[in-house]
Design an enzyme around this catalytic site. Structure first.
Site, PDB file in Angstrom:
ATOM      1  N   GLN A  77      -0.188  26.587  33.207  1.00 60.38           N
ATOM      2  CA  GLN A  77      -0.661  26.925  34.186  1.00 60.38           C
ATOM      3  C   GLN A  77      -0.232  27.814  34.874  1.00 60.38           C
ATOM      4  O   GLN A  77      -1.061  28.493  35.506  1.00 60.38           O
ATOM      5  CB  GLN A  77      -1.887  25.588  34.502  1.00 60.38           C
TER       6      GLN A  77
ATOM      7  N   GLY B  28      -5.110  17.488  39.062  1.00 62.45           N
ATOM      8  CA  GLY B  28      -3.524  17.600  37.408  1.00 62.45           C
ATOM      9  C   GLY B  28      -3.411  18.918  37.885  1.00 62.45           C
ATOM     10  O   GLY B  28      -4.184  19.878  37.841  1.00 62.45           O
TER      11      GLY B  28
ATOM     12  N   CYS C   6     -11.178  22.649  36.377  1.00 63.00           N
ATOM     13  CA  CYS C   6     -10.321  23.952  35.392  1.00 63.00           C
ATOM     14  C   CYS C   6      -9.532  24.364  36.631  1.00 63.00           C
ATOM     15  O   CYS C   6     -10.200  25.562  36.435  1.00 63.00           O
ATOM     16  CB  CYS C   6      -9.721  24.039  34.077  1.00 63.00           C
ATOM     17  N   LEU C   7      -8.842  24.665  37.451  1.00 64.56           N
ATOM     18  CA  LEU C   7      -8.290  25.620  37.895  1.00 64.56           C
ATOM     19  C   LEU C   7      -7.912  26.594  37.105  1.00 64.56           C
ATOM     20  O   LEU C   7      -7.766  27.906  37.506  1.00 64.56           O
ATOM     21  CB  LEU C   7      -6.467  24.830  38.473  1.00 64.56           C
TER      22      LEU C   7
ATOM     23  N   HIS D 270      -7.441  15.418  29.747  1.00 68.56           N
ATOM     24  CA  HIS D 270      -7.390  16.489  29.996  1.00 68.56           C
ATOM     25  C   HIS D 270      -6.457  17.739  30.198  1.00 68.56           C
ATOM     26  O   HIS D 270      -6.202  18.903  29.607  1.00 68.56           O
ATOM     27  CB  HIS D 270      -7.923  17.596  31.886  1.00 68.56           C
ATOM     28  N   GLU D 271      -5.645  16.587  31.265  1.00 70.14           N
ATOM     29  CA  GLU D 271      -3.643  17.601  30.840  1.00 70.14           C
ATOM     30  C   GLU D 271      -3.217  17.815  30.065  1.00 70.14           C
ATOM     31  O   GLU D 271      -2.385  18.647  29.173  1.00 70.14           O
ATOM     32  CB  GLU D 271      -3.099  17.210  31.960  1.00 70.14           C
TER      33      GLU D 271
ATOM     34  N   HIS E  22      -4.420  20.384  27.482  1.00 74.56           N
ATOM     35  CA  HIS E  22      -3.478  21.574  28.190  1.00 74.56           C
ATOM     36  C   HIS E  22      -2.623  22.197  27.163  1.00 74.56           C
ATOM     37  O   HIS E  22      -1.642  23.310  26.835  1.00 74.56           O
ATOM     38  CB  HIS E  22      -3.219  21.589  29.716  1.00 74.56           C
TER      39      HIS E  22
END
Ligand code: GNR
Ligand code: NI
Length: 175
Positions: A51, A46, A98-99, A140-141, A144
């Site tokens: 990000q 995702g 998480c990236l 999670h997204e 963000h």
């Protein structure tokens, strides 16, 4: 398409509240394509627009599983202005990463099932029930988009430790 740079902790942009996408323009389509390419390249399941430093309520996702040959049939998905409209009382625990917080993984507890409402690239409003990894990933997204990171759900001790580690790493890189 192009791969864009993924911002990482302690970049303050990760704490911004993203703005709704007003209209699905050619620029939004290009951003979504670039986000998918960036997500596959990372690789991640995702990605939220913030990000890649774009404070817009736009998410990409691909939860396609590898088959027995290790091949994946890609299932790219784009969520515009996603909202959680209902969530289960039942909770479930997943180990999240998480990236924007590379190589750090911890278990997080979230509602096991959620109902998500979003607009697709054709401008159509869709509602879906999510469970399992889909439920975890969409929460999670959407976090963000609100400037929330999964480390915010951990103990203060763990969160402070990871924040400090990334702040130190950024200082070293900048020296
Ligand atoms: O690639 C990712 N994997 C992942 C695993 C468990 C829970 C959430 C995620 S999302 C993450 C990519 C990312 O940082 N998205 O914002
Ligand atoms: Ni993330």
């Amino acid at each position: 398409m192009a791969i864009r740079e993924i911002i990482i902790l302690p970049d303050k942009q990760l704490r911004l509240v993203s703005k709704p996408v007003e209209k699905v323009t050619a620029e939004i389509r290009r951003l979504a394509e670039d986000m998918l390419e960036t997500m596959y390249d990372a690789p991640g399941i995702g990605l939220a627009a913030i990000q890649v430093a774009q404070p817009l309520r736009l998410i990409t996702m691909d939860l396609a599983k590898r088959d027995e040959n290790g091949e994946t049939a890609p299932k790219p998905r784009v969520f515009i202005n996603p909202e959680i409209v209902a969530k289960s009382e039942e909770m479930s625990v997943y180990e999240e990463g998480c990236l924007s917080i590379p190589e750090y993984y911890e278990e997080v507890e979230r509602p096991a099932r959620v109902r998500v409402r979003f607009t697709d690239l054709d401008g159509k409003v869709i509602e879906e029930d999510a469970e399992g990894l889909y439920a975890t990933c969409i929460q999670h997204e959407i976090d963000h988009l609100n400037g929330v990171l999964f480390v915010d759900y951990l103990s203060k001790l763990k969160r402070d430790r990871v924040m400090k580690k990334f702040t130190k790493a950024a200082k070293r890189a900048g020296e």
